[in-house]
Design a protein around this motif. Sequence first.
Motif, mmCIF file in Angstrom:
data_model
loop_
_atom_site.group_PDB
_atom_site.id
_atom_site.type_symbol
_atom_site.label_atom_id
_atom_site.label_comp_id
_atom_site.label_asym_id
_atom_site.label_seq_id
_atom_site.Cartn_x
_atom_site.Cartn_y
_atom_site.Cartn_z
ATOM 1 N N GLY A 169 -10.031 4.028 4.788
ATOM 2 C CA GLY A 169 -9.910 3.684 6.204
ATOM 3 C C GLY A 169 -8.456 3.437 6.545
ATOM 4 N N ARG A 170 -8.102 2.189 6.647
ATOM 5 C CA ARG A 170 -6.737 1.803 7.005
ATOM 6 C C ARG A 170 -5.782 2.085 5.845
ATOM 7 N N SER A 171 -4.623 2.628 6.170
ATOM 8 C CA SER A 171 -3.566 2.861 5.179
ATOM 9 C C SER A 171 -2.256 2.380 5.796
ATOM 10 N N GLN A 172 -1.747 1.275 5.263
ATOM 11 C CA GLN A 172 -0.547 0.665 5.834
ATOM 12 C C GLN A 172 0.401 0.201 4.740
ATOM 13 N N ARG A 173 1.668 0.051 5.139
ATOM 14 C CA ARG A 173 2.688 -0.478 4.247
ATOM 15 C C ARG A 173 3.480 -1.531 5.009
ATOM 16 N N LYS A 174 3.806 -2.607 4.316
ATOM 17 C CA LYS A 174 4.618 -3.658 4.922
ATOM 18 C C LYS A 174 6.055 -3.160 5.033
ATOM 19 N N ARG A 175 6.644 -3.351 6.202
ATOM 20 C CA ARG A 175 8.019 -2.880 6.434
ATOM 21 C C ARG A 175 8.974 -3.407 5.366
ATOM 22 N N TRP A 176 9.860 -2.539 4.932
ATOM 23 C CA TRP A 176 10.947 -2.865 4.012
ATOM 24 C C TRP A 176 10.464 -3.273 2.624
ATOM 25 N N THR A 177 9.194 -3.030 2.313
ATOM 26 C CA THR A 177 8.658 -3.386 0.996
ATOM 27 C C THR A 177 7.820 -2.231 0.468
ATOM 28 N N MET A 178 7.290 -2.415 -0.708
ATOM 29 C CA MET A 178 6.329 -1.487 -1.294
ATOM 30 C C MET A 178 4.982 -2.202 -1.445
ATOM 31 N N ILE A 179 4.623 -2.976 -0.428
ATOM 32 C CA ILE A 179 3.335 -3.662 -0.396
ATOM 33 C C ILE A 179 2.423 -2.875 0.532
ATOM 34 N N PHE A 180 1.292 -2.458 -0.018
ATOM 35 C CA PHE A 180 0.371 -1.589 0.703
ATOM 36 C C PHE A 180 -0.927 -2.320 1.021
ATOM 37 N N ASN A 209 5.875 -6.647 9.639
ATOM 38 C CA ASN A 209 4.448 -6.370 9.779
ATOM 39 C C ASN A 209 4.089 -5.111 9.023
ATOM 40 N N PHE A 210 2.795 -4.898 8.860
ATOM 41 C CA PHE A 210 2.312 -3.668 8.262
ATOM 42 C C PHE A 210 2.347 -2.561 9.309
ATOM 43 N N VAL A 211 2.710 -1.374 8.859
ATOM 44 C CA VAL A 211 2.743 -0.203 9.731
ATOM 45 C C VAL A 211 1.886 0.897 9.104
ATOM 46 N N ASP A 212 1.292 1.721 9.951
ATOM 47 C CA ASP A 212 0.460 2.822 9.473
ATOM 48 C C ASP A 212 1.300 3.834 8.716
ATOM 49 N N ILE A 213 0.713 4.361 7.638
ATOM 50 C CA ILE A 213 1.368 5.408 6.859
ATOM 51 C C ILE A 213 0.345 6.498 6.564
ATOM 52 N N SER A 214 0.831 7.623 6.100
ATOM 53 C CA SER A 214 -0.038 8.733 5.732
ATOM 54 C C SER A 214 -0.831 8.392 4.474
ATOM 55 N N LYS A 215 -2.097 8.748 4.482
ATOM 56 C CA LYS A 215 -2.947 8.525 3.309
ATOM 57 C C LYS A 215 -2.530 9.412 2.138
ATOM 58 N N SER A 216 -1.761 10.453 2.413
ATOM 59 C CA SER A 216 -1.355 11.378 1.355
ATOM 60 C C SER A 216 -0.026 10.999 0.705
ATOM 61 N N THR A 217 0.575 9.903 1.131
ATOM 62 C CA THR A 217 1.803 9.432 0.497
ATOM 63 C C THR A 217 1.530 9.159 -0.980
ATOM 64 N N THR A 218 2.399 9.653 -1.847
ATOM 65 C CA THR A 218 2.188 9.521 -3.290
ATOM 66 C C THR A 218 2.034 8.073 -3.720
ATOM 67 N N SER A 219 2.909 7.192 -3.245
ATOM 68 C CA SER A 219 2.841 5.777 -3.639
ATOM 69 C C SER A 219 1.544 5.140 -3.160
ATOM 70 N N PHE A 220 1.104 5.485 -1.947
ATOM 71 C CA PHE A 220 -0.147 4.933 -1.432
ATOM 72 C C PHE A 220 -1.322 5.424 -2.270
ATOM 73 N N ALA A 221 -1.347 6.709 -2.598
ATOM 74 C CA ALA A 221 -2.438 7.262 -3.418
ATOM 75 C C ALA A 221 -2.507 6.577 -4.777
ATOM 76 N N MET A 222 -1.354 6.279 -5.361
ATOM 77 C CA MET A 222 -1.333 5.574 -6.642
ATOM 78 C C MET A 222 -1.895 4.166 -6.496
ATOM 79 N N CYS A 223 -1.603 3.506 -5.376
ATOM 80 C CA CYS A 223 -2.124 2.160 -5.121
ATOM 81 C C CYS A 223 -3.638 2.185 -4.927
ATOM 82 N N VAL A 224 -4.151 3.204 -4.261
ATOM 83 C CA VAL A 224 -5.601 3.338 -4.086
ATOM 84 C C VAL A 224 -6.267 3.484 -5.445
ATOM 85 N N GLU A 225 -5.724 4.351 -6.277
ATOM 86 C CA GLU A 225 -6.281 4.545 -7.628
ATOM 87 C C GLU A 225 -6.257 3.239 -8.417
#
Length: 128
Positions: free
Chosen positions: A60-71, A22-38
Motif C-alpha cells: 500500500g503506502r510507500s514512503q521515506r522520511k526526508r533526509w534519511t533512509m527510514i522507510f 515528514n515522510f514523503v511518497d516514493i516509488s514502490k520500485s525503488t531498490t532500497s524500498f524493495a529491500m526494506c519490504v523484503e
Amino acid sequence: MFLKAPLLLGLIALGPHVSSPNFVDISKSTTSFAMCVEFAVFQFNQDHLDEYAYKLLWVGRSQRKRWTMIFLMDLEMGRTTCKKYDEDIENCPLQEGSGKKKMDCTFVVDARPWFSQFTLLNSTCVQK
C-alpha cells in the motif's frame, strides 16, 4: 499581554515537532524500498508465533522520511502452506479454508543498504 505569553510558549514548544522532517511518497520500485519490504516480511515471519510463513500480497503506502533512509510501508500478507523456515516461500500457495489468514501491517524500517543492515523500528499488524 498575559494571553499572548502562553501562546508564544506553546508555539516555541511545538516548533521542533512542526518543522521536523515528514515522510514523503516514493516509488514502490525503488531498490532500497524493495529491500526494506523484503526485510520487513522476513522479520515478521521470524517474530510471528505461527509455524506457517506469510508472504507479501500487496504494498500500500510507500514512503521515506526526508533526509534519511527510514522507510514507512503498509503491507498486506497472506498465510502460506509452507513452514516459516522452508525455502522459496514466495512460490508457496496461500492457505484456503480454516487456515486462510491475511494480515495488514505497517512497518518502519531504518536501512543502511550499502552495509546490508536493516533495523525494524516499529511494526503494527492486524489480522483481516
